[in-house]
Write a protein that holds these residues in place. Structure first.
Motif, mmCIF file in Angstrom:
data_model
loop_
_atom_site.group_PDB
_atom_site.id
_atom_site.type_symbol
_atom_site.label_atom_id
_atom_site.label_comp_id
_atom_site.label_asym_id
_atom_site.label_seq_id
_atom_site.Cartn_x
_atom_site.Cartn_y
_atom_site.Cartn_z
ATOM 1 N N PHE A 1 3.594 1.773 -7.613
ATOM 2 C CA PHE A 1 3.353 2.211 -8.994
ATOM 3 C C PHE A 1 3.147 3.732 -9.030
ATOM 4 N N THR A 2 2.357 4.252 -8.086
ATOM 5 C CA THR A 2 2.107 5.698 -8.038
ATOM 6 C C THR A 2 3.404 6.459 -7.746
ATOM 7 N N ALA A 3 4.211 5.919 -6.831
ATOM 8 C CA ALA A 3 5.502 6.561 -6.524
ATOM 9 C C ALA A 3 6.381 6.607 -7.777
ATOM 10 N N ALA B 1 5.860 10.728 4.187
ATOM 11 C CA ALA B 1 6.970 9.832 3.837
ATOM 12 C C ALA B 1 6.857 8.424 4.399
ATOM 13 N N SER B 2 6.148 8.246 5.504
ATOM 14 C CA SER B 2 6.065 6.882 6.032
ATOM 15 C C SER B 2 4.846 6.136 5.496
ATOM 16 N N GLY B 3 4.038 6.803 4.633
ATOM 17 C CA GLY B 3 2.876 6.129 4.037
ATOM 18 C C GLY B 3 3.286 5.229 2.878
ATOM 19 N N GLY B 4 2.272 4.615 2.244
ATOM 20 C CA GLY B 4 2.543 3.685 1.145
ATOM 21 C C GLY B 4 3.263 4.357 -0.014
ATOM 22 N N VAL B 5 2.658 5.410 -0.572
ATOM 23 C CA VAL B 5 3.263 6.112 -1.706
ATOM 24 C C VAL B 5 4.565 6.789 -1.260
ATOM 25 N N GLY B 6 4.529 7.403 -0.071
ATOM 26 C CA GLY B 6 5.703 8.124 0.434
ATOM 27 C C GLY B 6 6.904 7.218 0.636
ATOM 28 N N SER C 1 9.322 14.282 4.904
ATOM 29 C CA SER C 1 8.438 15.000 5.824
ATOM 30 C C SER C 1 7.472 13.992 6.416
ATOM 31 N N SER C 2 7.462 13.912 7.745
ATOM 32 C CA SER C 2 6.666 12.866 8.384
ATOM 33 C C SER C 2 6.166 13.305 9.744
ATOM 34 N N GLY C 3 5.030 12.722 10.139
ATOM 35 C CA GLY C 3 4.528 12.932 11.497
ATOM 36 C C GLY C 3 5.122 11.903 12.444
ATOM 37 N N ARG C 4 5.939 11.017 11.884
ATOM 38 C CA ARG C 4 6.537 9.966 12.713
ATOM 39 C C ARG C 4 8.047 10.159 12.787
ATOM 40 N N ASP D 1 9.701 17.535 10.477
ATOM 41 C CA ASP D 1 8.411 17.259 11.107
ATOM 42 C C ASP D 1 7.302 17.803 10.198
ATOM 43 N N ARG D 2 6.306 16.967 9.897
ATOM 44 C CA ARG D 2 5.259 17.414 8.969
ATOM 45 C C ARG D 2 4.480 18.626 9.500
ATOM 46 N N ALA D 3 4.541 18.848 10.829
ATOM 47 C CA ALA D 3 3.836 19.996 11.420
ATOM 48 C C ALA D 3 4.398 21.313 10.880
ATOM 49 N N ALA E 1 2.202 16.040 -7.607
ATOM 50 C CA ALA E 1 1.146 15.919 -6.588
ATOM 51 C C ALA E 1 0.279 14.707 -6.891
ATOM 52 N N CYS E 2 0.113 13.828 -5.888
ATOM 53 C CA CYS E 2 -0.676 12.620 -6.160
ATOM 54 C C CYS E 2 -1.696 12.312 -5.075
ATOM 55 N N GLY E 3 -1.706 13.053 -3.963
ATOM 56 C CA GLY E 3 -2.589 12.615 -2.878
ATOM 57 C C GLY E 3 -3.204 13.734 -2.068
ATOM 58 N N MET E 4 -4.007 13.330 -1.112
ATOM 59 C CA MET E 4 -4.803 14.283 -0.325
ATOM 60 C C MET E 4 -4.941 13.821 1.121
ATOM 61 N N ALA E 5 -3.861 13.268 1.692
ATOM 62 C CA ALA E 5 -3.938 12.741 3.057
ATOM 63 C C ALA E 5 -4.347 13.826 4.057
ATOM 64 N N GLY F 1 0.449 16.815 -12.017
ATOM 65 C CA GLY F 1 -0.442 15.876 -11.345
ATOM 66 C C GLY F 1 -0.180 14.442 -11.758
ATOM 67 N N VAL F 2 -0.441 13.522 -10.843
ATOM 68 C CA VAL F 2 -0.220 12.097 -11.124
ATOM 69 C C VAL F 2 -1.497 11.320 -10.799
ATOM 70 N N ASP F 3 -1.980 10.575 -11.786
ATOM 71 C CA ASP F 3 -3.175 9.740 -11.601
ATOM 72 C C ASP F 3 -2.832 8.310 -11.991
ATOM 73 N N SER F 4 -2.826 7.443 -11.013
ATOM 74 C CA SER F 4 -2.455 6.044 -11.295
ATOM 75 C C SER F 4 -3.641 5.223 -11.793
ATOM 76 N N VAL F 5 -4.873 5.727 -11.565
ATOM 77 C CA VAL F 5 -6.054 4.901 -11.847
ATOM 78 C C VAL F 5 -6.317 4.778 -13.353
HETATM 79 N N1 LIG Z 1 -3.040 9.861 -7.507
HETATM 80 C C1 LIG Z 1 -3.118 8.558 -7.406
HETATM 81 O O1 LIG Z 1 -3.248 7.830 -8.377
HETATM 82 C C2 LIG Z 1 -3.001 7.936 -6.057
HETATM 83 C C3 LIG Z 1 -2.579 6.613 -5.895
HETATM 84 C C4 LIG Z 1 -2.405 6.104 -4.599
HETATM 85 C C5 LIG Z 1 -2.711 6.923 -3.515
HETATM 86 N N2 LIG Z 1 -3.167 8.179 -3.739
HETATM 87 C C6 LIG Z 1 -3.441 9.091 -2.625
HETATM 88 O O2 LIG Z 1 -2.194 9.402 -2.025
HETATM 89 C C7 LIG Z 1 -2.373 9.609 -0.633
HETATM 90 C C8 LIG Z 1 -1.430 8.668 0.115
HETATM 91 O O3 LIG Z 1 -1.797 7.337 -0.155
HETATM 92 P P1 LIG Z 1 -1.086 6.160 0.649
HETATM 93 O O4 LIG Z 1 -1.615 4.898 0.098
HETATM 94 O O5 LIG Z 1 0.384 6.412 0.677
HETATM 95 O O6 LIG Z 1 -1.719 6.426 2.083
HETATM 96 P P2 LIG Z 1 -1.092 6.123 3.516
HETATM 97 O O7 LIG Z 1 -0.289 4.891 3.478
HETATM 98 O O8 LIG Z 1 -2.213 6.253 4.479
HETATM 99 O O9 LIG Z 1 -0.061 7.327 3.729
HETATM 100 C C9 LIG Z 1 -0.438 8.662 3.877
HETATM 101 C C10 LIG Z 1 0.608 9.339 4.749
HETATM 102 O O10 LIG Z 1 0.321 10.724 4.777
HETATM 103 C C11 LIG Z 1 0.642 11.259 6.059
HETATM 104 N N3 LIG Z 1 -0.556 11.871 6.623
HETATM 105 C C12 LIG Z 1 -1.685 11.236 7.018
HETATM 106 N N4 LIG Z 1 -2.582 12.108 7.488
HETATM 107 C C13 LIG Z 1 -2.003 13.332 7.376
HETATM 108 C C14 LIG Z 1 -2.431 14.660 7.695
HETATM 109 N N5 LIG Z 1 -3.638 14.920 8.233
HETATM 110 N N6 LIG Z 1 -1.571 15.668 7.455
HETATM 111 C C15 LIG Z 1 -0.359 15.448 6.918
HETATM 112 N N7 LIG Z 1 0.099 14.213 6.604
HETATM 113 C C16 LIG Z 1 -0.722 13.180 6.822
HETATM 114 C C17 LIG Z 1 1.153 10.090 6.889
HETATM 115 O O11 LIG Z 1 2.564 10.054 6.732
HETATM 116 P P3 LIG Z 1 3.556 10.432 7.945
HETATM 117 O O12 LIG Z 1 3.112 9.586 9.107
HETATM 118 O O13 LIG Z 1 4.904 10.059 7.426
HETATM 119 O O14 LIG Z 1 3.373 11.875 8.186
HETATM 120 C C18 LIG Z 1 0.579 8.877 6.194
HETATM 121 O O15 LIG Z 1 1.348 7.742 6.410
HETATM 122 C C19 LIG Z 1 -3.848 9.353 -0.346
HETATM 123 O O16 LIG Z 1 -4.523 10.586 -0.334
HETATM 124 C C20 LIG Z 1 -4.306 8.513 -1.523
HETATM 125 O O17 LIG Z 1 -5.674 8.680 -1.780
HETATM 126 C C21 LIG Z 1 -3.310 8.694 -4.965
#
Ligand SMILES: NC(=O)c1ccc[n+]([C@@H]2O[C@H](COP(=O)([O-])OP(=O)(O)OC[C@H]3O[C@@H](n4cnc5c(N)ncnc54)[C@H](OP(=O)(O)O)[C@@H]3O)[C@@H](O)[C@H]2O)c1
Length: 327
Positions: A130-132, A156-161, A178-181, A199-201, A242-246, A267-271
């Motif tokens: 939904f956030t994506a 990119a390999s995370g849930g939203v990504g 962009s990914s660390g994997r 590479d995310r680095a 922008a939606c996250g803070m990983a 900015g994107v807020d799903s909540v």
């Molecule tokens: N705005 C909203 O409404 C909303 C909704 C859902 C989630 N979020 C936020 O969005 C973010 C991602 O959520 P998610 O559910 O997708 O989480 P997730 O599945 O944990 O994915 C986050 C991805 O970010 C990368 N990552 C992790 N640590 C990192 C670091 N230190 N530096 C750079 N990249 C890093 C990794 O991807 P790679 O391995 O591919 O690098 C990881 O798979 C979170 O901050 C979450 O709180 C916000």
């Protein structure tokens, strides 16, 4: 009585357990549902395992996403047997959530499950998908089309990504992941549909206010230096959702991309996002999501294994979506 995962925090400490709960304990909201599925998001895992300040009051039933059948309603829009889904609104944080066999919620928070999606698929999409979708809609609102050029997706390999890469790819965009994997190139390129990986680095360290113009648009779930570098690398009139803070909640950037290249940061807020936008996003998801891919990425676990699932999620050993069968 019904089964629910309950988080308690009192003199005995912070603990999560599966309990038999009385209907009388449900919050007094205008719609009661028999929950069929919920999802484990990163936020849920933090709450269940006491790894972050997610839960605002105790006892709490976690689960920020749920789908189920209406069993009683005092809300004009919802009747018995309607199938509805809920994401966000503080459910699982301030209000009892979806990791239970029953939930009582405000009818204003519910969205009808689109006809093209099953309840299980709706939860496989959950807050992440939904956030994506909200991010893609935010780019479209700013006029971005596939003709503008490459779109960068961070985390990119995370849930939203993952959902962002897949949705953009299905819409015909050239997607750079962009990914660390980077070792997971098979997943990012062949499964999700990215056209290239970086590479995310290369984005995670402090950078210059402006860099080479590379991206027409971007979806960022990482924040911090990564988002600053994404902004610096945008093409003229580029748009970043922008939606996250990983990586971090900070944004150590300059105004240069905005005032010298006309870049837009949205900015994107799903909540707390408004209901009309929610309904629009779910309709778009119903038409766009690749159901075979969704099935491939989804593992269904029973409610009794939700705690274990949360631990696996935090340990980074889960790829794809963990849907919880609450029936
Ligand atoms: N705005 C909203 O409404 C909303 C909704 C859902 C989630 N979020 C936020 O969005 C973010 C991602 O959520 P998610 O559910 O997708 O989480 P997730 O599945 O944990 O994915 C986050 C991805 O970010 C990368 N990552 C992790 N640590 C990192 C670091 N230190 N530096 C750079 N990249 C890093 C990794 O991807 P790679 O391995 O591919 O690098 C990881 O798979 C979170 O901050 C979450 O709180 C916000």
């Amino acid at each position: 009585m019904f089964k629910a995962l309950v988080i308690e925090n009192d003199e005995l400490g912070y603990r999560t357990s599966l309990q038999d709960v009385s209907e009388k304990q449900l919050p007094d909201q205008d719609v009661t549902l028999e929950v069929s599925y919920s999802t484990l998001n990163y936020k849920d895992a933090l709450a269940i395992c006491n790894k972050g300040p997610i839960v605002r009051q105790f006892p709490m039933v976690p689960g920020i996403d749920l789908v189920g059948r209406v069993i009683s309603s005092r809300h004009p829009e919802w009747q018995q047997d309607d199938v509805a889904l809920l994401t966000g609104w503080g459910v699982g944080e301030k209000q009892w959530g979806g990791l239970a066999q029953k939930a009582s919620v405000s009818g204003d928070w519910l969205v009808k499950v689109p006809a093209a999606l099953s309840p299980l698929q709706a939860m496989a999409i959950g807050t992440a998908g939904f956030t994506a979708m909200l991010c893609v809609l935010a780019l479209e609102k700013q006029g971005v089309t596939p003709q503008h050029g490459p779109v960068l997706v961070t985390g990119a390999s995370g849930g939203v990504g993952s959902f962002s890469v897949s949705l953009l790819s299905r819409l015909g965009y050239e997607v750079v992941a962009s990914s660390g994997r980077a070792s997971d190139s098979e997943y990012l390129l062949n499964t999700l549909g990215a056209t290239a990986i970086i590479d995310r680095a290369t984005l995670s360290e402090p950078g210059k206010p402006l860099a080479k113009e590379r991206w027409a648009a971007a979806i960022d779930s990482v924040g911090s230096h990564t988002l600053a570098n994404v902004l610096a690398g945008m093409q003229r009139d580029g748009v970043v959702a922008a939606c996250g803070m990983a990586q971090g909640l900070d944004l150590p950037a300059s105004v240069a991309p905005f005032i010298l290249r006309g870049v837009t940061l949205t900015g994107v807020d799903s909540v707390m996002c408004a209901r009309p936008l929610r309904q629009q996003a779910w309709q778009r998801l119903a038409g766009l999501v690749d159901s075979a891919l969704l099935q491939q990425l989804t593992r269904v676990i029973p409610l009794s294994e939700a705690r274990e699932g949360a631990e696996q999620l935090l340990a980074g050993s889960v790829r794809g979506r963990l849907v919880v069968d609450c029936r």
